[in-house]
Scaffold this motif. Structure first.
Motif, short mmCIF file in Angstrom:
data_model
loop_
_atom_site.label_atom_id
_atom_site.label_comp_id
_atom_site.label_asym_id
_atom_site.label_seq_id
_atom_site.Cartn_x
_atom_site.Cartn_y
_atom_site.Cartn_z
N GLU A 21 7.67 -9.83 -3.51
CA GLU A 21 7.71 -10.79 -4.62
C GLU A 21 7.99 -10.12 -5.96
O GLU A 21 8.09 -10.80 -6.98
CB GLU A 21 6.39 -11.59 -4.70
CG GLU A 21 5.12 -10.77 -4.89
CD GLU A 21 4.51 -10.26 -3.58
OE1 GLU A 21 5.27 -9.90 -2.66
OE2 GLU A 21 3.27 -10.19 -3.51
N LEU B 74 6.83 -4.49 -3.08
CA LEU B 74 6.35 -5.89 -2.98
C LEU B 74 7.56 -6.80 -2.86
O LEU B 74 8.46 -6.77 -3.72
CB LEU B 74 5.57 -6.30 -4.24
CG LEU B 74 4.11 -5.86 -4.37
CD1 LEU B 74 4.02 -4.37 -4.70
CD2 LEU B 74 3.43 -6.67 -5.45
N SER C 189 7.67 -10.11 5.12
CA SER C 189 6.32 -10.67 5.09
C SER C 189 6.26 -11.82 4.08
O SER C 189 6.82 -11.69 2.99
CB SER C 189 5.33 -9.58 4.68
OG SER C 189 4.03 -10.00 4.99
N ALA D 2 0.82 -1.22 0.00
CA ALA D 2 0.00 0.00 0.00
C ALA D 2 0.85 1.27 0.00
O ALA D 2 0.31 2.37 0.01
CB ALA D 2 -0.92 -0.01 1.23
N1 LIG Z 1 3.85 -11.98 14.66
C1 LIG Z 1 4.74 -12.47 15.52
O1 LIG Z 1 4.39 -12.93 16.62
C2 LIG Z 1 6.21 -12.45 15.17
C3 LIG Z 1 7.15 -12.86 16.13
C4 LIG Z 1 8.51 -12.79 15.82
C5 LIG Z 1 8.92 -12.33 14.58
N2 LIG Z 1 7.98 -11.95 13.65
C6 LIG Z 1 8.44 -11.49 12.35
O2 LIG Z 1 7.84 -10.25 12.05
C7 LIG Z 1 7.78 -10.08 10.63
C8 LIG Z 1 6.50 -9.38 10.30
O3 LIG Z 1 5.42 -10.22 10.62
P1 LIG Z 1 4.12 -9.68 11.30
O4 LIG Z 1 3.29 -10.87 11.64
O5 LIG Z 1 4.46 -8.74 12.43
O6 LIG Z 1 3.41 -8.88 10.12
P2 LIG Z 1 3.02 -7.35 10.07
O7 LIG Z 1 4.31 -6.56 9.99
O8 LIG Z 1 2.05 -7.01 11.15
O9 LIG Z 1 2.19 -7.20 8.70
C9 LIG Z 1 2.72 -7.35 7.46
C10 LIG Z 1 3.29 -6.03 6.87
O10 LIG Z 1 3.96 -6.35 5.67
C11 LIG Z 1 3.30 -5.74 4.56
N3 LIG Z 1 3.23 -6.75 3.51
C12 LIG Z 1 2.40 -7.83 3.45
N4 LIG Z 1 2.64 -8.53 2.35
C13 LIG Z 1 3.62 -7.89 1.68
C14 LIG Z 1 4.29 -8.12 0.45
N5 LIG Z 1 4.00 -9.18 -0.30
N6 LIG Z 1 5.26 -7.26 0.07
C15 LIG Z 1 5.58 -6.17 0.84
N7 LIG Z 1 4.98 -5.90 2.00
C16 LIG Z 1 4.00 -6.75 2.41
C17 LIG Z 1 1.93 -5.30 5.06
O11 LIG Z 1 1.47 -4.13 4.41
P3 LIG Z 1 0.62 -4.16 3.02
O12 LIG Z 1 -0.57 -4.98 3.31
O13 LIG Z 1 0.36 -2.72 2.72
O14 LIG Z 1 1.52 -4.80 1.99
C18 LIG Z 1 2.24 -4.99 6.52
O15 LIG Z 1 2.80 -3.70 6.64
C19 LIG Z 1 7.93 -11.48 10.03
O16 LIG Z 1 9.13 -11.57 9.29
C20 LIG Z 1 7.99 -12.40 11.21
O17 LIG Z 1 8.95 -13.41 11.02
C21 LIG Z 1 6.64 -11.99 13.92
#
Ligand SMILES: NC(=O)c1ccc[n+]([C@@H]2O[C@H](COP(=O)([O-])OP(=O)(O)OC[C@H]3O[C@@H](n4cnc5c(N)ncnc54)[C@H](OP(=O)(O)O)[C@@H]3O)[C@@H](O)[C@H]2O)c1
Length: 279
Positions: free
Chosen positions: A49, A47, A69, A41
């Motif tokens: 990918e 992206l 992501s 967004a």
């Molecule tokens: N959640 C947990 O408990 C946790 C714990 C430890 C580590 N992590 C790590 O944190 C990282 C983020 O995960 P999260 O769960 O916290 O997600 P998040 O950051 O809350 O949400 C995903 C973000 O990435 C963007 N995004 C989604 N698909 C995308 C794409 N194809 N290309 C570019 N941007 C994209 C989304 O925005 P748009 O929709 O605008 O693209 C959003 O800003 C991961 O690498 C994960 O390993 C997460």
């Protein structure tokens, strides 16, 4: 000599609309940094990918926050992050802060790719986020009153996304964080059942936690229309990291910020008060 953090002014925040990224973006803006959101967004769109979108997003950036992501432990995660970090350095980025996960082999490979990039790096290696229950895939089940997961009695030190963001913002804006790996957790181990009970108490609602074997969990997700690759990621995540390897606290928040992490009960009270768990 410690690099002067104040030089890193134009920060590309990948995942800048997500749970940590939007908090990182807000924290940096509050400290006068120029921020560009890197996500589908974003403007311009970024992206993972589509590598053709990366150079425009990086144009003019001097620093980048990397929240991959869907998950750094995904099969292509380390490769994508390594390619992004290399391009960023080539285009003039000096400072990288990577959000990583705790206890996953894929996350370790992603961390190594950033260490190898030649940038000044900081790694924030996080436990499960509390905000998964309010800003992500566990919100629907909380609202429905039943959370069924393949997590048994293992304790998890849920960390607040606000603490992760505070560590990242400090890394970008203060000296002394280059070459540091901060393993950040909350201050207390809770089983998923205990976490759900705290949410129920805070929200004044009856919310049940049920243990579900991992294959049944995958089948339930698929039946709900969750895409196959996300089902694969979530089931692999539950199977890999909830075997006891992460059932301990780490003091990364204190190391980075000189204060303790926020407790899950404070998160639960604030989230309930904001009405997010009111159906
Ligand atoms: N959640 C947990 O408990 C946790 C714990 C430890 C580590 N992590 C790590 O944190 C990282 C983020 O995960 P999260 O769960 O916290 O997600 P998040 O950051 O809350 O949400 C995903 C973000 O990435 C963007 N995004 C989604 N698909 C995308 C794409 N194809 N290309 C570019 N941007 C994209 C989304 O925005 P748009 O929709 O605008 O693209 C959003 O800003 C991961 O690498 C994960 O390993 C997460």
């Amino acid at each position: 000599m410690t690099p002067n953090a104040t030089h890193h002014e134009n920060v590309l925040v990948l995942g800048g609309t997500g749970k940590t990224g939007r908090r990182v973006a807000a924290g940096l803006r509050a400290r006068g940094r120029h921020v560009r959101i890197g996500s589908r967004a974003g403007e311009p769109p970024f992206l993972w990918e589509d590598r053709a979108t990366w150079p425009k997003a990086l144009d003019g950036a001097t620093a980048a926050y990397i929240a991959y992501s869907p998950d750094l432990a995904a099969p292509e995660g380390a490769d994508d992050v390594g390619a992004f970090a290399a391009l960023a350095v080539e285009l003039g980025v000096r400072r990288l802060v990577l959000l990583s996960g705790r206890g996953e082999a894929g996350a370790l490979r992603g961390e190594q790719a950033v260490r190898d990039s030649g940038a000044d790096w900081t790694i924030v290696r996080a436990s499960w986020f509390a905000q998964n229950f309010s800003e992500d895939y566990l919100l629907g089940p909380v609202l429905a009153g039943e959370i069924a997961l393949p997590a048994g009695d293992v304790g998890e030190p849920f960390v607040d996304a606000g603490d992760i963001a505070d560590v990242a913002v400090a890394a970008f804006t203060e000296d002394g964080h280059v070459g540091r790996l901060y393993e950040v957790t909350g201050p207390r181990l809770l089983t998923f059942g205990e976490a759900v009970a705290e949410i129920g108490r805070a929200a004044g609602r009856d919310i049940r936690y049920t243990y579900l074997p991992v294959d049944q969990y995958g089948a339930a997700l698929a039946a709900d229309g969750v895409p196959e690759e996300v089902v694969g990621l979530l089931t692999a995540l539950f199977a890999e990291v909830l075997d006891g390897r992460n059932a301990h606290l780490s003091d990364g928040v204190h190391q980075a910020l000189g204060r303790g992490p926020r407790d899950f009960s404070a998160y639960a009270r604030a989230t309930a008060a904001a009405g997010i768990w009111t159906p």
